[in-house]
Every structure is written in structure tokens, then in C-alpha cells.
Write an enzyme that holds these catalytic residues in place. Sequence first.
Site, mmCIF file in Angstrom:
data_model
loop_
_atom_site.group_PDB
_atom_site.id
_atom_site.type_symbol
_atom_site.label_atom_id
_atom_site.label_comp_id
_atom_site.label_asym_id
_atom_site.label_seq_id
_atom_site.Cartn_x
_atom_site.Cartn_y
_atom_site.Cartn_z
ATOM 1 C CB ILE A 63 34.054 35.466 39.418
ATOM 2 C CG1 ILE A 63 35.386 35.499 38.651
ATOM 3 C CG2 ILE A 63 34.286 35.428 40.911
ATOM 4 C CD1 ILE A 63 36.249 36.727 38.959
ATOM 5 C CB SER A 64 34.926 30.180 37.053
ATOM 6 O OG SER A 64 33.752 29.944 36.332
ATOM 7 C CD GLN A 65 37.960 25.942 42.407
ATOM 8 O OE1 GLN A 65 36.884 25.408 42.171
ATOM 9 N NE2 GLN A 65 38.959 25.310 42.973
#
Length: 213
Positions: A63-65
Site C-alpha cells: 500500500i503506497s505511502q
Amino acid sequence: MKDTNKHQGLRNQLAKVLEEKGITDKNVLEAIKKIPRHLFLNSSFEDFAYQDKAFPIGAGQTISQPYTVAFQSQLLDVKKEDKILEIGTGSGYQTAVLCLLGAKVYSVERQNELFKTTSLLLPKLGIRPKHLSFGDGYKGLPNHAPFDSIIVTAGAPIIPKPLMAQLKIGGKLVIPVGEKEQIMTMLIRKNETQFEKHEFGDFKFVPLLENKN
């Protein structure tokens, strides 16, 4: 699936952090405040869900930053009813942000495990993308084109030509380009054959995988 006042407080703090890092789009910050990021993560990461960090979500993906999600969303400058193609549904968190911004989201995920999980999760949270599909992101969704914007949430060694072709005149393609590290790149389609290119510094993404068969 609990979302408490404590979680809300942590989201408000996260939005402040993103603002301090340069996110100025108020609609994007409001979306970050509303979306329960902890519900998109494995419960073992729940205590860390509102840190500005990427986390594993299975199938070798992350899950992206939150800063990256907010940065890409801000570059798109989403207007209500914009038709947006998302390449890499992943956990569905970026999908949720775009939906809250009022976009009609068409999203493609190559990992079947993630596609199934996210297809079940988003409706439970009241988030309804226009179309979720399992397939090869390099090809986009030609049957649904053209799109007002296209966002790619994995690092691509090159900008896939089919995606450029599926963009409306005046539309934006936001994509991290590079092998080990990526440069956040935005293409604006000027006419049938010409694109204007802008670059926004270094980011790190998992690779965009292509179906070889």
C-alpha cells in the site's frame, strides 16, 4: 471493521503531516482525513496505519505511502465526474481517494488475490468505483477509453503506449517511470500525436508487471 475516534484523530494528524510536506489540495487532504486506511491493511499493521509509510499487502505488493497517494492525486487535479483509469488497484486505498474526490474510477489489478480482496472490501466501506477488473495494466482498458486522466501506481520502465492512446486530448497521465527508482512523470496530451512532459522528482514503487503470454 471498526473505525473509532482514535483513528479519526490519527487521520487528522496524518493530513497535517502531508500538508507540511507540501500537499496543498484541500480536497485531497479531506479525502485522507475520511478514509480509514487501517482497514486496507493487515490487522498486524493497524497501529502503524497512519504513519506516512508504505506497508506490504500480500502478493509482493505494497500500500503506497500516504504522501505518494496524495501527491499523485494532487497532480491529477481531479474534478467531479472525471473519468479516471487507475493501473494497479492494489489495496484499493488510492481508488478510495479518487472516488471521494468525485471521480468515476476504472481500475485494473494484475494480482488476482488482491483483485478479489479489494473487490469485496471497497463496497463494504461504501466506496463504489465504476469498474474493477483483473488484467494487464500495460494494456489499459481500451473498451472504456478515452479517459480524462490515467494514474499508474507501480514503477514502469517505460510509459506504455496503449495508455497514452487512451487519454483524452487535454488529459493527464501520471506515472512513476524507471527501473529501481522512479521519476514521477506527468504527460499532458496536447493533440493526437503530441504530449507535454513534466517531471516531479524521485519516488520508489513496486514494479509494474506485464503479462508475458
